[in-house]
Design a protein around this motif. Structure first.
Motif, PDB file in Angstrom:
ATOM      1  N   TYR A 222       0.843  -1.183   0.000  1.00 48.85           N
ATOM      2  CA  TYR A 222       0.000   0.000   0.000  1.00 48.85           C
ATOM      3  C   TYR A 222       0.886   1.243   0.000  1.00 48.85           C
ATOM      4  O   TYR A 222       2.074   1.171   0.301  1.00 48.85           O
ATOM      5  CB  TYR A 222      -0.940   0.025   1.206  1.00 48.85           C
ATOM      6  CG  TYR A 222      -0.230   0.239   2.533  1.00 48.85           C
ATOM      7  CD1 TYR A 222      -0.149   1.503   3.097  1.00 48.85           C
ATOM      8  CD2 TYR A 222       0.351  -0.816   3.217  1.00 48.85           C
ATOM      9  CE1 TYR A 222       0.504   1.711   4.305  1.00 48.85           C
ATOM     10  CE2 TYR A 222       0.998  -0.627   4.421  1.00 48.85           C
ATOM     11  CZ  TYR A 222       1.070   0.645   4.960  1.00 48.85           C
ATOM     12  OH  TYR A 222       1.715   0.843   6.151  1.00 48.85           O
ATOM     13  N   SER A 223       0.264   2.365  -0.343  1.00 45.31           N
ATOM     14  CA  SER A 223       0.949   3.662  -0.319  1.00 45.31           C
ATOM     15  C   SER A 223       0.051   4.670   0.375  1.00 45.31           C
ATOM     16  O   SER A 223      -1.180   4.607   0.236  1.00 45.31           O
ATOM     17  CB  SER A 223       1.220   4.171  -1.734  1.00 45.31           C
ATOM     18  OG  SER A 223       2.017   3.260  -2.439  1.00 45.31           O
TER      19      SER A 223
ATOM     20  N   VAL B   3      -5.273   5.809   1.720  1.00 40.68           N
ATOM     21  CA  VAL B   3      -4.307   4.765   1.402  1.00 40.68           C
ATOM     22  C   VAL B   3      -4.666   4.134   0.063  1.00 40.68           C
ATOM     23  O   VAL B   3      -5.839   3.841  -0.196  1.00 40.68           O
ATOM     24  CB  VAL B   3      -4.308   3.692   2.526  1.00 40.68           C
ATOM     25  CG1 VAL B   3      -3.395   2.543   2.184  1.00 40.68           C
ATOM     26  CG2 VAL B   3      -3.916   4.311   3.853  1.00 40.68           C
ATOM     27  N   GLN B   4      -3.655   3.931  -0.766  1.00 43.92           N
ATOM     28  CA  GLN B   4      -3.837   3.254  -2.052  1.00 43.92           C
ATOM     29  C   GLN B   4      -3.364   1.815  -1.912  1.00 43.92           C
ATOM     30  O   GLN B   4      -2.234   1.569  -1.476  1.00 43.92           O
ATOM     31  CB  GLN B   4      -3.024   3.960  -3.131  1.00 43.92           C
ATOM     32  CG  GLN B   4      -3.019   3.240  -4.450  1.00 43.92           C
ATOM     33  CD  GLN B   4      -3.653   4.057  -5.535  1.00 43.92           C
ATOM     34  OE1 GLN B   4      -3.746   5.269  -5.417  1.00 43.92           O
ATOM     35  NE2 GLN B   4      -4.090   3.407  -6.577  1.00 43.92           N
ATOM     36  N   ILE B   5      -4.208   0.873  -2.277  1.00 41.09           N
ATOM     37  CA  ILE B   5      -3.859  -0.548  -2.221  1.00 41.09           C
ATOM     38  C   ILE B   5      -3.180  -0.936  -3.527  1.00 41.09           C
ATOM     39  O   ILE B   5      -3.661  -0.594  -4.606  1.00 41.09           O
ATOM     40  CB  ILE B   5      -5.124  -1.412  -2.016  1.00 41.09           C
ATOM     41  CG1 ILE B   5      -5.757  -1.091  -0.660  1.00 41.09           C
ATOM     42  CG2 ILE B   5      -4.806  -2.890  -2.119  1.00 41.09           C
ATOM     43  CD1 ILE B   5      -7.084  -1.767  -0.447  1.00 41.09           C
ATOM     44  N   ASN B   6      -2.073  -1.658  -3.430  1.00 44.57           N
ATOM     45  CA  ASN B   6      -1.399  -2.195  -4.616  1.00 44.57           C
ATOM     46  C   ASN B   6      -2.135  -3.467  -5.021  1.00 44.57           C
ATOM     47  O   ASN B   6      -1.881  -4.546  -4.498  1.00 44.57           O
ATOM     48  CB  ASN B   6       0.073  -2.477  -4.306  1.00 44.57           C
ATOM     49  CG  ASN B   6       0.806  -3.083  -5.476  1.00 44.57           C
ATOM     50  OD1 ASN B   6       0.236  -3.338  -6.533  1.00 44.57           O
ATOM     51  ND2 ASN B   6       2.091  -3.336  -5.289  1.00 44.57           N
TER      52      ASN B   6
ATOM     53  N   MET C 177      -1.008  -2.930   8.692  1.00 44.16           N
ATOM     54  CA  MET C 177      -1.087  -1.602   8.095  1.00 44.16           C
ATOM     55  C   MET C 177      -1.385  -0.563   9.174  1.00 44.16           C
ATOM     56  O   MET C 177      -0.749   0.502   9.218  1.00 44.16           O
ATOM     57  CB  MET C 177      -2.175  -1.556   7.015  1.00 44.16           C
ATOM     58  CG  MET C 177      -2.287  -0.219   6.307  1.00 44.16           C
ATOM     59  SD  MET C 177      -3.716  -0.081   5.205  1.00 44.16           S
ATOM     60  CE  MET C 177      -3.440  -1.425   4.066  1.00 44.16           C
TER      61      MET C 177
ATOM     62  N   PRO D  44      -9.316  -6.348  -3.426  1.00 43.40           N
ATOM     63  CA  PRO D  44      -8.360  -5.405  -4.017  1.00 43.40           C
ATOM     64  C   PRO D  44      -8.620  -5.105  -5.492  1.00 43.40           C
ATOM     65  O   PRO D  44      -8.297  -4.012  -5.957  1.00 43.40           O
ATOM     66  CB  PRO D  44      -7.007  -6.082  -3.817  1.00 43.40           C
ATOM     67  CG  PRO D  44      -7.280  -7.470  -3.426  1.00 43.40           C
ATOM     68  CD  PRO D  44      -8.683  -7.545  -2.919  1.00 43.40           C
TER      69      PRO D  44
ATOM     70  N   SER E 215      -9.235   0.650  -5.034  1.00 48.77           N
ATOM     71  CA  SER E 215      -7.848   1.099  -5.102  1.00 48.77           C
ATOM     72  C   SER E 215      -7.492   1.966  -3.896  1.00 48.77           C
ATOM     73  O   SER E 215      -6.356   1.976  -3.467  1.00 48.77           O
ATOM     74  CB  SER E 215      -7.571   1.842  -6.397  1.00 48.77           C
ATOM     75  OG  SER E 215      -8.347   3.015  -6.452  1.00 48.77           O
ATOM     76  N   GLN E 216      -8.490   2.666  -3.341  1.00 48.53           N
ATOM     77  CA  GLN E 216      -8.213   3.536  -2.209  1.00 48.53           C
ATOM     78  C   GLN E 216      -9.148   3.244  -1.045  1.00 48.53           C
ATOM     79  O   GLN E 216     -10.287   2.842  -1.247  1.00 48.53           O
ATOM     80  CB  GLN E 216      -8.393   5.001  -2.590  1.00 48.53           C
ATOM     81  CG  GLN E 216      -7.342   5.517  -3.509  1.00 48.53           C
ATOM     82  CD  GLN E 216      -7.502   7.011  -3.738  1.00 48.53           C
ATOM     83  OE1 GLN E 216      -8.069   7.717  -2.926  1.00 48.53           O
ATOM     84  NE2 GLN E 216      -6.991   7.480  -4.860  1.00 48.53           N
TER      85      GLN E 216
END
Length: 127
Positions: free
Chosen positions: A17-18, A33-36, A60, A89, A93-94
């Motif tokens: 995540y980012s 948060v953005q999930i990969n 997380m 997922p 995405s967020q």
């Protein structure tokens, strides 16, 4: 900022995540948060219809709190963890993670994971 999640003491090779944004109002924090979606962890959980494992959400949360405090912490007690809905997922995405910190004898963390204003997970934990 991407995070290489630690699962069972093993660092994942690519960020799972980012953090897109981080807001603060006293002891209340809101992370976007953005999930990969392409992370290999989803290939094993479950290949035909991947979901975000609960351990990923708990880890997380720990890492987000560490980013707030700028120090490492250790989970002492998971008072309540409620997985209300599964997070797919491929469809998301967020997400938004709201965190409320309260310092007493230990650090109390109350968190909520939301997607489009719908709550997917609630956590009350002590660190």
């Amino acid at each position: 900022m991407g995070f290489n999640l630690f699962i069972c003491g093993i660092e994942t090779m690519e960020p799972i995540y980012s953090i897109i944004s981080k807001e603060n109002n006293e002891n209340n924090w809101i992370f976007k948060v953005q999930i990969n979606q392409d992370h290999p962890i989803y290939q094993g959980h479950f290949p035909q219809e991947a979901i975000v494992p609960g351990v990923v959400l708990v880890q997380m949360l720990k890492e987000l709190v560490e980013s707030i405090l700028d120090k490492k912490i250790k989970l002492k007690e998971a008072k309540s963890i409620k997985f209300i809905k599964m997070i797919y997922p491929s469809m998301v995405s967020q997400m938004e993670v709201t965190i409320v910190l309260t310092e007493t004898d230990s650090l109390k963390v109350v968190a909520e994971f939301k997607i489009d204003e719908i709550t997917y997970c609630k956590v009350t934990a002590f660190y």
